[in-house]
Design a protein around this motif. Sequence first.
Motif, PDB file in Angstrom:
ATOM      1  N   VAL B  18       0.826  -1.216   0.000  1.00  0.00           N
ATOM      2  CA  VAL B  18       0.000   0.000   0.000  1.00  0.00           C
ATOM      3  C   VAL B  18       0.855   1.259   0.000  1.00  0.00           C
ATOM      4  O   VAL B  18       0.395   2.316  -0.417  1.00  0.00           O
ATOM      5  N   GLY B  39      -7.885   5.681  -1.014  1.00  0.00           N
ATOM      6  CA  GLY B  39      -7.155   4.454  -1.294  1.00  0.00           C
ATOM      7  C   GLY B  39      -5.764   4.682  -1.836  1.00  0.00           C
ATOM      8  O   GLY B  39      -5.068   3.744  -2.194  1.00  0.00           O
ATOM      9  N   GLY B  41      -3.286   5.817  -0.076  1.00  0.00           N
ATOM     10  CA  GLY B  41      -2.301   5.529   0.967  1.00  0.00           C
ATOM     11  C   GLY B  41      -1.973   6.709   1.865  1.00  0.00           C
ATOM     12  O   GLY B  41      -1.052   6.626   2.683  1.00  0.00           O
ATOM     13  N   SER B  43      -3.628   8.088   4.483  1.00  0.00           N
ATOM     14  CA  SER B  43      -3.793   7.769   5.901  1.00  0.00           C
ATOM     15  C   SER B  43      -2.778   6.732   6.359  1.00  0.00           C
ATOM     16  O   SER B  43      -2.315   6.777   7.496  1.00  0.00           O
TER      17      SER B  43
END
Lengths: 237, 245
Positions: B18, B39, B41, B43
Amino acid sequence: MERIFEQIPRFFSGPNLTLLLESAGLTLAMTMAGCLIGFGLAFVLVYVRQTPGKWAMPLRWICILYVEVFRRIPFIVVVYLVLFFIQAVTPDASLFTIAVIAICLYAVAYTADIIRGGLESVPQTQVEAAQAMNLSRLQTNLRIVLPQAWPVIVPPAIAFAVSFIKDTALVSQVGVFELTFRGKELNNQGYSGILVFGTIAFCYFLLSFPLSMLGQYLEKRLGTPRGQRRTRKLWSP
Amino acid sequence: MAHLAVSDVRASYGALEVLKGISFSIEKGEIAALVGPSGSGKSTVLRALMGLTPITGGEVDIAGETMNYSSAREVRAARDRMAIVFQQYNLFQNMTVMQNLTLAPLKIKNWDKAEVASEARRLLSLVGLADKADAFSDQLSGGQQQRVALARALALKPQILLLDEVTSALDPELVNEVLDAIRKLADEGMTMVIVSHEMAFVREVADKVAFMDAGQIVETGTPAELFDAPKTDRARDFFSKILRH
Protein backbone atom coordinates in the motif's frame (compact mmCIF):
# COMPACT_ATOMS: atom_id res chain seq x y z
CA MET A 1 -50.18 -39.14 48.98
CA GLU A 2 -51.38 -39.55 52.56
CA ARG A 3 -47.90 -40.66 53.50
CA ILE A 4 -46.51 -37.34 52.23
CA PHE A 5 -48.88 -35.22 54.34
CA GLU A 6 -48.16 -37.38 57.32
CA GLN A 7 -44.41 -36.88 56.84
CA ILE A 8 -44.51 -33.11 56.38
CA PRO A 9 -44.27 -32.05 60.05
CA ARG A 10 -41.45 -34.49 60.71
CA PHE A 11 -39.64 -33.61 57.47
CA PHE A 12 -39.61 -29.88 58.15
CA SER A 13 -38.24 -30.35 61.64
CA GLY A 14 -35.25 -28.47 62.99
CA PRO A 15 -32.43 -30.91 62.24
CA ASN A 16 -33.62 -31.54 58.68
CA LEU A 17 -34.00 -27.84 57.96
CA THR A 18 -30.54 -27.12 59.32
CA LEU A 19 -29.21 -29.87 57.12
CA LEU A 20 -30.93 -28.47 54.03
CA LEU A 21 -29.87 -24.93 54.81
CA GLU A 22 -26.28 -26.03 55.31
CA SER A 23 -26.21 -27.92 52.06
CA ALA A 24 -27.86 -25.04 50.20
CA GLY A 25 -25.14 -22.76 51.58
CA LEU A 26 -22.54 -25.27 50.50
CA THR A 27 -23.99 -25.42 46.99
CA LEU A 28 -23.99 -21.64 46.74
CA ALA A 29 -20.50 -21.26 48.22
CA MET A 30 -19.09 -23.91 45.92
CA THR A 31 -20.62 -22.38 42.82
CA MET A 32 -19.72 -18.81 43.66
CA ALA A 33 -16.15 -19.63 44.70
CA GLY A 34 -15.62 -21.75 41.61
CA CYS A 35 -17.20 -19.27 39.23
CA LEU A 36 -15.50 -16.18 40.69
CA ILE A 37 -12.03 -17.75 40.73
CA GLY A 38 -12.74 -19.24 37.32
CA PHE A 39 -13.88 -15.87 36.00
CA GLY A 40 -10.69 -14.23 37.25
CA LEU A 41 -8.49 -16.94 35.75
CA ALA A 42 -10.43 -16.72 32.48
CA PHE A 43 -9.26 -13.10 32.16
CA VAL A 44 -5.67 -14.23 32.53
CA LEU A 45 -6.25 -16.94 29.94
CA VAL A 46 -7.79 -14.52 27.44
CA TYR A 47 -4.98 -12.03 28.02
CA VAL A 48 -2.35 -14.70 27.39
CA ARG A 49 -4.26 -15.94 24.37
CA GLN A 50 -4.15 -12.44 22.84
CA THR A 51 -0.39 -12.07 23.29
CA PRO A 52 1.02 -11.08 19.93
CA GLY A 53 4.31 -12.30 18.49
CA LYS A 54 5.84 -15.54 17.29
CA TRP A 55 7.39 -16.48 20.62
CA ALA A 56 3.93 -16.59 22.25
CA MET A 57 2.60 -19.11 19.74
CA PRO A 58 2.84 -22.14 22.11
CA LEU A 59 1.15 -20.11 24.88
CA ARG A 60 -1.70 -19.17 22.56
CA TRP A 61 -2.13 -22.78 21.49
CA ILE A 62 -2.23 -24.01 25.09
CA CYS A 63 -5.00 -21.50 25.87
CA ILE A 64 -7.04 -22.43 22.81
CA LEU A 65 -6.54 -26.13 23.51
CA TYR A 66 -7.62 -25.72 27.13
CA VAL A 67 -10.88 -24.02 26.19
CA GLU A 68 -11.66 -26.42 23.36
CA VAL A 69 -10.90 -29.55 25.43
CA PHE A 70 -12.73 -28.59 28.63
CA ARG A 71 -15.81 -27.49 26.74
CA ARG A 72 -16.03 -30.97 25.27
CA ILE A 73 -15.73 -32.98 28.51
CA PRO A 74 -18.85 -33.64 30.60
CA PHE A 75 -18.66 -31.83 33.92
CA ILE A 76 -18.99 -35.06 35.91
CA VAL A 77 -15.89 -36.44 34.17
CA VAL A 78 -13.96 -33.31 35.15
CA VAL A 79 -15.13 -33.83 38.73
CA TYR A 80 -13.86 -37.42 38.81
CA LEU A 81 -10.59 -36.48 37.14
CA VAL A 82 -9.96 -33.72 39.68
CA LEU A 83 -10.98 -36.04 42.54
CA PHE A 84 -8.56 -38.80 41.59
CA PHE A 85 -5.80 -36.44 40.57
CA ILE A 86 -5.95 -34.40 43.79
CA GLN A 87 -6.25 -37.47 45.96
CA ALA A 88 -3.18 -38.93 44.31
CA VAL A 89 -1.22 -35.78 45.17
CA THR A 90 -2.64 -34.86 48.60
CA PRO A 91 -4.82 -37.61 50.06
CA ASP A 92 -6.31 -35.37 52.73
CA ALA A 93 -7.71 -32.61 50.50
CA SER A 94 -11.31 -31.84 51.43
CA LEU A 95 -14.10 -32.78 49.05
CA PHE A 96 -15.22 -29.14 49.08
CA THR A 97 -11.80 -28.05 47.78
CA ILE A 98 -11.96 -30.69 45.09
CA ALA A 99 -15.45 -29.56 44.05
CA VAL A 100 -14.37 -25.92 43.88
CA ILE A 101 -11.34 -26.78 41.77
CA ALA A 102 -13.48 -28.81 39.37
CA ILE A 103 -16.04 -26.01 39.06
CA CYS A 104 -13.25 -23.52 38.59
CA LEU A 105 -11.57 -25.49 35.79
CA TYR A 106 -14.90 -25.80 34.02
CA ALA A 107 -15.90 -22.16 34.55
CA VAL A 108 -12.59 -20.92 33.08
CA ALA A 109 -13.26 -22.70 29.80
CA TYR A 110 -16.80 -21.39 29.51
CA THR A 111 -16.32 -17.80 30.66
CA ALA A 112 -13.10 -17.33 28.64
CA ASP A 113 -15.11 -17.22 25.44
CA ILE A 114 -17.63 -14.81 26.99
CA ILE A 115 -14.79 -12.50 28.02
CA ARG A 116 -13.03 -12.78 24.67
CA GLY A 117 -16.25 -11.90 22.88
CA GLY A 118 -16.73 -8.91 25.17
CA LEU A 119 -13.19 -7.59 24.65
CA GLU A 120 -13.46 -8.03 20.89
CA SER A 121 -16.73 -6.08 20.83
CA VAL A 122 -14.81 -2.90 21.68
CA PRO A 123 -13.85 -1.17 18.41
CA GLN A 124 -10.25 -1.68 17.34
CA THR A 125 -10.00 2.10 16.83
CA GLN A 126 -10.14 2.56 20.63
CA VAL A 127 -7.14 0.26 20.94
CA GLU A 128 -5.26 2.14 18.23
CA ALA A 129 -5.89 5.48 19.91
CA ALA A 130 -4.41 4.02 23.09
CA GLN A 131 -1.45 2.48 21.26
CA ALA A 132 -0.67 5.79 19.57
CA MET A 133 -0.31 7.25 23.09
CA ASN A 134 2.10 4.50 24.08
CA LEU A 135 -0.27 2.76 26.48
CA SER A 136 0.94 -0.81 27.01
CA ARG A 137 -1.27 -3.76 26.12
CA LEU A 138 -2.12 -4.29 29.79
CA GLN A 139 -2.90 -0.60 30.34
CA THR A 140 -5.03 -0.52 27.20
CA ASN A 141 -7.00 -3.56 28.33
CA LEU A 142 -7.49 -2.40 31.92
CA ARG A 143 -8.22 1.27 31.27
CA ILE A 144 -9.87 1.36 27.86
CA VAL A 145 -11.10 -2.02 26.63
CA LEU A 146 -12.35 -3.74 29.79
CA PRO A 147 -14.47 -0.83 31.10
CA GLN A 148 -16.23 -0.73 27.74
CA ALA A 149 -16.56 -4.51 27.56
CA TRP A 150 -18.30 -5.00 30.95
CA PRO A 151 -21.84 -4.45 29.63
CA VAL A 152 -21.21 -7.16 27.06
CA ILE A 153 -19.51 -9.58 29.48
CA VAL A 154 -21.59 -9.38 32.66
CA PRO A 155 -25.05 -10.61 31.52
CA PRO A 156 -23.91 -13.88 29.92
CA ALA A 157 -21.36 -14.47 32.71
CA ILE A 158 -24.10 -14.27 35.34
CA ALA A 159 -26.38 -16.41 33.21
CA PHE A 160 -23.61 -19.00 33.16
CA ALA A 161 -23.21 -18.92 36.95
CA VAL A 162 -26.97 -19.20 37.46
CA SER A 163 -27.31 -22.20 35.21
CA PHE A 164 -24.19 -23.72 36.71
CA ILE A 165 -25.75 -23.80 40.19
CA LYS A 166 -27.91 -26.63 38.91
CA ASP A 167 -25.03 -28.51 37.35
CA THR A 168 -23.12 -28.56 40.63
CA ALA A 169 -25.63 -31.26 41.68
CA LEU A 170 -23.28 -33.60 39.89
CA VAL A 171 -20.59 -33.24 42.55
CA SER A 172 -22.89 -35.15 44.90
CA GLN A 173 -21.52 -38.15 42.99
CA VAL A 174 -18.20 -37.79 44.79
CA GLY A 175 -19.81 -37.27 48.17
CA VAL A 176 -19.88 -33.50 48.72
CA PHE A 177 -22.76 -32.79 51.10
CA GLU A 178 -24.52 -30.37 48.78
CA LEU A 179 -28.27 -30.20 48.17
CA THR A 180 -28.78 -33.18 45.91
CA PHE A 181 -26.60 -35.38 48.14
CA ARG A 182 -28.71 -34.46 51.17
CA GLY A 183 -31.81 -35.17 49.14
CA LYS A 184 -30.71 -38.70 48.41
CA GLU A 185 -29.78 -39.15 52.05
CA LEU A 186 -33.19 -37.99 53.33
CA ASN A 187 -34.90 -40.12 50.71
CA ASN A 188 -32.97 -43.14 51.98
CA GLN A 189 -34.13 -42.32 55.51
CA GLY A 190 -37.65 -43.12 54.34
CA TYR A 191 -39.01 -39.71 53.46
CA SER A 192 -41.15 -39.56 50.35
CA GLY A 193 -39.10 -38.90 47.25
CA ILE A 194 -41.67 -36.42 45.99
CA LEU A 195 -41.52 -34.46 49.22
CA VAL A 196 -37.73 -34.51 49.44
CA PHE A 197 -36.89 -33.67 45.88
CA GLY A 198 -39.76 -31.20 45.61
CA THR A 199 -38.18 -29.31 48.49
CA ILE A 200 -34.72 -29.64 46.95
CA ALA A 201 -36.04 -28.28 43.65
CA PHE A 202 -37.51 -25.32 45.47
CA CYS A 203 -34.15 -24.71 47.19
CA TYR A 204 -32.37 -24.60 43.83
CA PHE A 205 -34.92 -22.08 42.63
CA LEU A 206 -34.38 -19.95 45.74
CA LEU A 207 -30.64 -20.01 45.17
CA SER A 208 -30.63 -19.07 41.51
CA PHE A 209 -33.53 -16.63 41.37
CA PRO A 210 -31.85 -13.80 43.34
CA LEU A 211 -28.76 -14.27 41.17
CA SER A 212 -30.85 -13.83 38.05
CA MET A 213 -32.29 -10.67 39.55
CA LEU A 214 -28.79 -9.43 40.31
CA GLY A 215 -27.89 -10.13 36.71
CA GLN A 216 -30.84 -8.12 35.43
CA TYR A 217 -30.03 -5.27 37.81
CA LEU A 218 -26.40 -5.14 36.68
CA GLU A 219 -27.44 -5.32 33.06
CA LYS A 220 -29.67 -2.28 33.57
CA ARG A 221 -27.13 -0.40 35.63
CA LEU A 222 -24.29 -0.96 33.21
CA GLY A 223 -26.75 0.08 30.55
CA THR A 224 -26.18 -0.04 26.86
CA PRO A 225 -22.56 0.44 25.96
CA ARG A 226 -21.50 4.08 25.75
CA GLY A 227 -21.02 5.66 22.38
CA GLN A 228 -21.79 4.37 18.96
CA ARG A 229 -20.72 0.86 18.17
CA ARG A 230 -18.68 0.54 15.08
CA THR A 231 -17.69 -2.64 13.38
CA ARG A 232 -14.05 -3.50 13.62
CA LYS A 233 -12.13 -1.58 11.02
CA LEU A 234 -9.22 -3.63 9.82
CA TRP A 235 -7.41 -0.94 7.93
CA SER A 236 -7.98 2.29 6.16
CA PRO A 237 -5.97 3.24 3.12
CA MET B 1 18.22 19.32 9.27
CA ALA B 2 14.66 18.30 8.55
CA HIS B 3 12.38 17.92 11.53
CA LEU B 4 10.74 14.88 9.96
CA ALA B 5 12.33 13.02 7.08
CA VAL B 6 10.67 10.01 5.51
CA SER B 7 12.62 8.18 2.85
CA ASP B 8 11.48 5.27 0.71
CA VAL B 9 9.01 4.04 3.33
CA ARG B 10 7.09 0.93 2.37
CA ALA B 11 4.15 -0.86 3.96
CA SER B 12 2.00 -3.83 3.00
CA TYR B 13 -1.22 -5.46 4.06
CA GLY B 14 -0.38 -9.07 3.33
CA ALA B 15 0.61 -9.33 -0.32
CA LEU B 16 -0.84 -5.90 -1.15
CA GLU B 17 1.82 -3.18 -1.06
CA VAL B 18 0.00 0.00 0.00
CA LEU B 19 3.03 2.28 0.35
CA LYS B 20 5.52 1.85 -2.48
CA GLY B 21 8.41 3.99 -1.31
CA ILE B 22 7.25 7.26 0.19
CA SER B 23 9.75 10.10 0.65
CA PHE B 24 9.18 13.59 1.96
CA SER B 25 10.57 15.90 4.63
CA ILE B 26 9.39 18.89 6.60
CA GLU B 27 11.17 21.54 8.64
CA LYS B 28 10.25 22.60 12.14
CA GLY B 29 7.11 24.73 12.12
CA GLU B 30 6.15 23.68 8.62
CA ILE B 31 2.81 22.21 7.60
CA ALA B 32 2.77 19.50 4.96
CA ALA B 33 -0.42 18.23 3.40
CA LEU B 34 -0.99 14.84 1.78
CA VAL B 35 -3.77 14.92 -0.79
CA GLY B 36 -5.03 12.44 -3.34
CA PRO B 37 -7.85 10.03 -4.14
CA SER B 38 -9.27 7.57 -1.62
CA GLY B 39 -7.15 4.45 -1.29
CA SER B 40 -3.99 6.22 -2.39
CA GLY B 41 -2.30 5.53 0.97
CA LYS B 42 -2.44 8.99 2.57
CA SER B 43 -3.79 7.77 5.90
CA THR B 44 -1.50 4.78 5.82
CA VAL B 45 1.50 7.13 5.80
CA LEU B 46 0.31 8.64 9.09
CA ARG B 47 -0.55 5.21 10.53
CA ALA B 48 2.88 3.92 9.57
CA LEU B 49 4.54 6.90 11.27
CA MET B 50 2.60 6.08 14.47
CA GLY B 51 3.57 2.41 14.26
CA LEU B 52 -0.05 1.33 13.74
CA THR B 53 0.70 -0.14 10.33
CA PRO B 54 4.02 -1.99 10.18
CA ILE B 55 6.71 -0.48 7.98
CA THR B 56 8.40 -3.04 5.74
CA GLY B 57 11.18 -0.84 4.40
CA GLY B 58 12.70 2.60 4.29
CA GLU B 59 13.77 5.08 6.93
CA VAL B 60 12.14 7.63 9.21
CA ASP B 61 14.14 10.40 10.90
CA ILE B 62 12.54 12.48 13.62
CA ALA B 63 14.47 15.55 14.77
CA GLY B 64 17.67 14.08 13.39
CA GLU B 65 17.23 10.66 14.98
CA THR B 66 16.73 7.60 12.81
CA MET B 67 13.92 5.43 14.11
CA ASN B 68 14.00 1.69 13.55
CA TYR B 69 10.35 0.70 13.46
CA SER B 70 11.09 -2.99 13.85
CA SER B 71 12.21 -2.29 17.41
CA ALA B 72 9.32 -1.90 19.86
CA ARG B 73 11.42 0.48 21.93
CA GLU B 74 12.03 2.83 19.01
CA VAL B 75 8.37 2.72 17.97
CA ARG B 76 7.61 3.91 21.49
CA ALA B 77 10.19 6.67 21.08
CA ALA B 78 8.59 7.73 17.78
CA ARG B 79 5.12 7.76 19.36
CA ASP B 80 6.54 9.79 22.21
CA ARG B 81 7.47 12.57 19.78
CA MET B 82 4.29 12.58 17.69
CA ALA B 83 0.55 12.61 18.22
CA ILE B 84 -2.23 11.70 15.83
CA VAL B 85 -5.84 12.86 15.48
CA PHE B 86 -8.07 10.31 13.78
CA GLN B 87 -10.88 10.83 11.30
CA GLN B 88 -13.34 9.17 13.70
CA TYR B 89 -11.96 11.07 16.76
CA ASN B 90 -11.59 7.77 18.71
CA LEU B 91 -12.14 9.41 22.08
CA PHE B 92 -12.15 6.88 24.89
CA GLN B 93 -15.86 6.23 25.37
CA ASN B 94 -15.58 5.21 29.01
CA MET B 95 -13.88 8.45 30.07
CA THR B 96 -14.79 12.07 30.46
CA VAL B 97 -13.25 14.73 28.25
CA MET B 98 -10.82 15.63 31.05
CA GLN B 99 -9.79 12.00 31.58
CA ASN B 100 -9.23 11.63 27.85
CA LEU B 101 -6.84 14.57 27.94
CA THR B 102 -4.94 13.64 31.08
CA LEU B 103 -4.64 9.84 30.82
CA ALA B 104 -1.42 9.62 28.83
CA PRO B 105 0.30 12.72 30.30
CA LEU B 106 -0.26 11.31 33.80
CA LYS B 107 0.21 7.58 33.25
CA ILE B 108 2.67 7.45 30.38
CA LYS B 109 4.63 10.69 30.55
CA ASN B 110 4.43 10.86 34.35
CA TRP B 111 4.09 14.64 34.33
CA ASP B 112 3.07 16.67 37.36
CA LYS B 113 -0.62 16.24 38.18
CA ALA B 114 -1.44 19.90 38.78
CA GLU B 115 0.40 21.03 35.65
CA VAL B 116 -1.31 18.39 33.51
CA ALA B 117 -4.72 19.48 34.79
CA SER B 118 -4.11 23.18 34.17
CA GLU B 119 -2.63 22.47 30.73
CA ALA B 120 -5.67 20.34 29.88
CA ARG B 121 -7.97 23.20 30.87
CA ARG B 122 -5.91 25.64 28.79
CA LEU B 123 -6.18 23.36 25.75
CA LEU B 124 -9.91 22.91 26.22
CA SER B 125 -10.38 26.68 26.19
CA LEU B 126 -8.09 26.89 23.16
CA VAL B 127 -10.51 24.64 21.25
CA GLY B 128 -13.48 26.43 22.83
CA LEU B 129 -14.71 23.60 25.05
CA ALA B 130 -13.75 24.75 28.53
CA ASP B 131 -17.24 23.93 29.82
CA LYS B 132 -17.19 20.32 28.54
CA ALA B 133 -14.44 18.94 30.80
CA ASP B 134 -16.79 16.52 32.59
CA ALA B 135 -18.83 15.46 29.56
CA PHE B 136 -18.63 12.01 27.99
CA SER B 137 -17.98 11.82 24.29
CA ASP B 138 -21.50 10.60 23.46
CA GLN B 139 -22.83 13.84 24.90
CA LEU B 140 -20.85 15.88 22.37
CA SER B 141 -21.42 16.68 18.71
CA GLY B 142 -18.99 15.39 16.12
CA GLY B 143 -17.27 18.75 15.83
CA GLN B 144 -16.91 18.99 19.59
CA GLN B 145 -15.54 15.45 19.78
CA GLN B 146 -13.01 16.21 17.10
CA ARG B 147 -11.89 19.35 18.93
CA VAL B 148 -11.48 17.29 22.11
CA ALA B 149 -9.43 14.80 20.11
CA LEU B 150 -7.26 17.69 18.91
CA ALA B 151 -6.80 18.93 22.49
CA ARG B 152 -6.01 15.37 23.62
CA ALA B 153 -3.26 15.12 21.01
CA LEU B 154 -1.86 18.52 22.03
CA ALA B 155 -1.85 17.52 25.71
CA LEU B 156 0.97 15.12 24.79
CA LYS B 157 3.09 18.12 23.74
CA PRO B 158 4.06 16.47 20.45
CA GLN B 159 6.93 17.74 18.32
CA ILE B 160 4.90 16.75 15.26
CA LEU B 161 1.13 16.58 14.98
CA LEU B 162 -0.50 14.22 12.47
CA LEU B 163 -4.05 14.99 11.35
CA ASP B 164 -5.86 12.19 9.52
CA GLU B 165 -8.84 13.59 7.57
CA VAL B 166 -10.06 15.26 10.74
CA THR B 167 -13.03 16.94 9.09
CA SER B 168 -14.21 14.10 6.83
CA ALA B 169 -16.62 12.61 9.35
CA LEU B 170 -18.19 15.96 10.27
CA ASP B 171 -21.36 17.68 9.15
CA PRO B 172 -20.47 20.60 6.85
CA GLU B 173 -21.45 23.26 9.37
CA LEU B 174 -19.15 21.73 11.99
CA VAL B 175 -16.09 21.65 9.75
CA ASN B 176 -15.14 25.25 10.33
CA GLU B 177 -14.99 25.03 14.11
CA VAL B 178 -12.36 22.29 13.76
CA LEU B 179 -10.46 24.11 11.02
CA ASP B 180 -10.40 27.27 13.16
CA ALA B 181 -8.76 25.31 15.97
CA ILE B 182 -6.13 23.97 13.55
CA ARG B 183 -5.48 27.49 12.20
CA LYS B 184 -4.64 28.59 15.74
CA LEU B 185 -2.06 25.79 15.98
CA ALA B 186 -0.60 26.78 12.65
CA ASP B 187 -0.21 30.34 13.94
CA GLU B 188 1.58 28.98 17.02
CA GLY B 189 4.11 27.26 14.76
CA MET B 190 3.13 23.64 15.32
CA THR B 191 4.76 21.21 12.89
CA MET B 192 1.99 19.23 11.21
CA VAL B 193 1.35 16.60 8.59
CA ILE B 194 -2.22 16.89 7.38
CA VAL B 195 -4.24 14.44 5.32
CA SER B 196 -7.20 16.39 4.03
CA HIS B 197 -9.82 16.75 1.35
CA GLU B 198 -10.40 20.42 2.26
CA MET B 199 -8.40 21.88 -0.61
CA ALA B 200 -9.18 25.49 0.25
CA PHE B 201 -7.92 24.90 3.76
CA VAL B 202 -4.80 23.13 2.53
CA ARG B 203 -4.08 26.04 0.20
CA GLU B 204 -4.44 28.43 3.14
CA VAL B 205 -2.30 26.72 5.78
CA ALA B 206 0.03 24.25 4.08
CA ASP B 207 3.63 25.13 3.21
CA LYS B 208 3.94 22.16 0.91
CA VAL B 209 1.65 19.60 -0.60
CA ALA B 210 2.30 16.08 -1.78
CA PHE B 211 -0.13 14.49 -4.22
CA MET B 212 -0.41 10.74 -3.69
CA ASP B 213 -1.80 8.06 -5.92
CA ALA B 214 -1.64 4.25 -5.65
CA GLY B 215 0.81 4.22 -2.75
CA GLN B 216 3.25 6.69 -4.24
CA ILE B 217 3.91 10.41 -4.10
CA VAL B 218 3.31 11.54 -7.66
CA GLU B 219 4.08 15.24 -7.34
CA THR B 220 5.10 17.72 -4.65
CA GLY B 221 5.17 21.48 -4.46
CA THR B 222 3.62 24.50 -2.82
CA PRO B 223 -0.19 24.55 -2.81
CA ALA B 224 -0.19 27.15 -5.55
CA GLU B 225 2.18 25.14 -7.75
CA LEU B 226 0.26 21.94 -7.34
CA PHE B 227 -3.30 23.21 -7.46
CA ASP B 228 -2.90 25.81 -10.19
CA ALA B 229 -0.25 24.26 -12.41
CA PRO B 230 0.15 20.54 -11.81
CA LYS B 231 2.93 19.03 -13.93
CA THR B 232 1.84 15.40 -14.03
CA ASP B 233 -1.22 14.14 -15.91
CA ARG B 234 -2.49 12.24 -12.88
CA ALA B 235 -2.39 15.32 -10.67
CA ARG B 236 -3.91 17.52 -13.36
CA ASP B 237 -6.74 15.03 -13.78
CA PHE B 238 -7.37 14.83 -10.01
CA PHE B 239 -7.30 18.56 -9.31
CA SER B 240 -9.39 19.42 -12.34
CA LYS B 241 -12.07 17.12 -10.96
CA ILE B 242 -12.10 18.27 -7.35
CA LEU B 243 -11.29 21.97 -7.65
CA ARG B 244 -14.02 22.62 -10.21
CA HIS B 245 -16.80 22.62 -7.59
